[in-house]
Design a protein around this motif. Structure first.
Motif, mmCIF file in Angstrom:
data_model
loop_
_atom_site.group_PDB
_atom_site.id
_atom_site.type_symbol
_atom_site.label_atom_id
_atom_site.label_comp_id
_atom_site.label_asym_id
_atom_site.label_seq_id
_atom_site.Cartn_x
_atom_site.Cartn_y
_atom_site.Cartn_z
ATOM 1 N N UNK A 1 4.031 40.076 10.283
ATOM 2 C CA UNK A 1 5.041 39.016 10.232
ATOM 3 C C UNK A 1 6.089 39.315 9.166
ATOM 4 N N UNK A 2 5.657 39.900 8.057
ATOM 5 C CA UNK A 2 6.600 40.241 6.977
ATOM 6 C C UNK A 2 7.639 41.262 7.443
ATOM 7 N N UNK A 3 7.221 42.179 8.321
ATOM 8 C CA UNK A 3 8.156 43.188 8.828
ATOM 9 C C UNK A 3 9.231 42.547 9.699
ATOM 10 N N UNK A 4 8.842 41.594 10.526
ATOM 11 C CA UNK A 4 9.816 40.891 11.358
ATOM 12 C C UNK A 4 10.779 40.066 10.509
ATOM 13 N N UNK A 5 10.233 39.388 9.504
ATOM 14 C CA UNK A 5 11.065 38.568 8.614
ATOM 15 C C UNK A 5 12.066 39.430 7.863
ATOM 16 N N UNK A 6 11.592 40.575 7.379
ATOM 17 C CA UNK A 6 12.468 41.496 6.650
ATOM 18 C C UNK A 6 13.572 42.040 7.546
ATOM 19 N N UNK A 7 13.225 42.320 8.799
ATOM 20 C CA UNK A 7 14.209 42.859 9.741
ATOM 21 C C UNK A 7 15.322 41.860 10.028
ATOM 22 N N UNK A 8 14.983 40.578 10.076
ATOM 23 C CA UNK A 8 15.987 39.549 10.335
ATOM 24 C C UNK A 8 17.066 39.525 9.257
ATOM 25 N N UNK B 1 12.000 51.822 12.645
ATOM 26 C CA UNK B 1 11.933 50.402 12.277
ATOM 27 C C UNK B 1 11.863 49.567 13.550
ATOM 28 N N UNK B 2 10.652 49.340 14.024
ATOM 29 C CA UNK B 2 10.454 48.629 15.290
ATOM 30 C C UNK B 2 10.961 47.196 15.215
ATOM 31 N N UNK B 3 10.748 46.541 14.098
ATOM 32 C CA UNK B 3 11.177 45.147 13.952
ATOM 33 C C UNK B 3 12.696 45.030 14.097
ATOM 34 N N UNK B 4 13.435 45.970 13.493
ATOM 35 C CA UNK B 4 14.896 45.962 13.606
ATOM 36 C C UNK B 4 15.323 46.241 15.045
ATOM 37 N N UNK B 5 14.598 47.135 15.717
ATOM 38 C CA UNK B 5 14.909 47.451 17.113
ATOM 39 C C UNK B 5 14.692 46.229 18.001
ATOM 40 N N UNK B 6 13.626 45.480 17.744
ATOM 41 C CA UNK B 6 13.341 44.268 18.519
ATOM 42 C C UNK B 6 14.463 43.251 18.346
ATOM 43 N N UNK B 7 14.862 43.025 17.091
ATOM 44 C CA UNK B 7 15.916 42.037 16.840
ATOM 45 C C UNK B 7 17.214 42.434 17.531
ATOM 46 N N UNK C 1 6.468 35.822 20.066
ATOM 47 C CA UNK C 1 5.867 34.751 19.265
ATOM 48 C C UNK C 1 4.375 34.625 19.567
ATOM 49 N N UNK C 2 4.020 34.680 20.851
ATOM 50 C CA UNK C 2 2.603 34.589 21.234
ATOM 51 C C UNK C 2 1.814 35.749 20.633
ATOM 52 N N UNK C 3 2.412 36.950 20.663
ATOM 53 C CA UNK C 3 1.761 38.117 20.069
ATOM 54 C C UNK C 3 1.503 37.934 18.589
ATOM 55 N N UNK C 4 2.471 37.335 17.885
ATOM 56 C CA UNK C 4 2.307 37.073 16.458
ATOM 57 C C UNK C 4 1.202 36.046 16.196
#
Length: 302
Positions: free
Chosen positions: A60-67, A131-137, A182-185
């Protein structure tokens, strides 16, 4: 390195060649309305599986950081929705005096106006440790932007556009990208220890799903009865697509690794794949372009 080990390492590249060959031999299996029902299994189930997979694997921290990585997001969106279509338009002005099929050139401009891909950029970024999280965003945000910006770009560069079903595309993207993520998280919270202990092959799973997407994309291309192209135009357009792709990837690499850049190597990987790949979510068939323009789009868009 032995041949078998080498083949095992490059299985994804071999898989791409194989699924395209199979699609050419029997396109009816993966075509829309065919036995595989890609309009359901790919459009909804496969894409949802990719983002559910990402939600499970990312902290979750990786997604938050990517945002919060605004500089990276601006770079990707400006490159793909401003620089890319403009550069393609300038390039096509030079190609317009050649004997290359007119509709193939229009197909290149069409795909140049598309947003970042929904799934392939995420999978490729993940596969090479980016950076997968950045790619997702950027995949999700760019797709939502494309609902509005892509028709405007087509009107600007081609002089024509089509009405885009904003509500249906928005809801499709939301249900296949945001909700599964979101469900995955949420699921990750309950099985976090198991995931860290077993380390499931998330990358391989996503890559297999991408192969299915590529297969059905080319099934649609090869099954089109209205395709009538001379070999010269087809060979040249494939060469042009390859050259444009490599040039833009190299250009994004140079920009993101310059001395005063604050991007990490993982950021650079995400930038390269998100900025230079294009989506077919709003693709030529959805915009009612000709079958010939669809070929250029589908070759580039998966």
């Amino acid at each position: 390195m032995g041949l078998l080990e080498r083949l095992r390492k490059e299985w994804f590249i071999l898989g791409i060649v194989l699924v395209i060959a199979v699609a050419r031999l029997e396109p009816g299996v993966g075509v829309k309305g065919g036995p595989l029902k890609p309009e359901i299994t790919i459009t909804y189930i496969a894409v949802s599986a990719i983002f559910f997979n990402s939600g499970l694997s990312l902290k979750t921290e990786e997604l938050t950081s990517a945002l919060m990585h605004v500089k990276l997001h601006l770079f990707v969106q400006i490159f793909t929705l401003v620089f890319f279509p403009t550069a393609i338009w300038v390039f096509l002005q030079l190609l317009s005096i050649t004997p290359i099929n007119e509709w193939l050139l229009k197909g290149l401009q069409t795909v140049g106006c598309m947003p970042p891909p929904v799934s392939s950029a995420v999978i490729l970024t993940k596969a090479v440790g980016g950076n997968e999280a950045a790619a997702i965003f950027n995949s999700a945000f760019g797709s939502f932007l494309g609902i509005v910006i892509t028709p405007l770009l087509l009107l600007l560069f081609l002089g024509s556009s089509s009405s885009v079903p904003f509500t249906s595309i928005f809801s499709q993207l939301f249900m296949t990208v945001v909700v599964p993520l979101i469900i995955g998280q949420i699921v990750r919270r309950y099985i976090k220890d198991w995931l860290e202990r077993k380390k499931p092959p998330f990358g391989a799973i996503s890559s297999c799903v991408l192969l299915m997407i590529i297969y059905t994309t080319f099934c649609d291309t090869f099954a089109n009865p209205n395709i009538d192209l001379d070999k010269f135009s087809l060979i040249i357009i494939v060469f042009i697509i390859f050259s444009v792709q490599m040039s833009f990837m190299f250009l994004t690499f140079l920009f993101s690794t310059r001395n005063n850049s604050t991007f990490t190597p993982a950021d650079t990987v995400a930038i390269i794949f998100c900025s230079t790949h294009k989506s077919l979510t709003l693709g030529c068939c959805g915009l009612q372009r000709s079958s010939k323009s669809c070929i250029a789009s589908e070759c580039y868009g998966f």
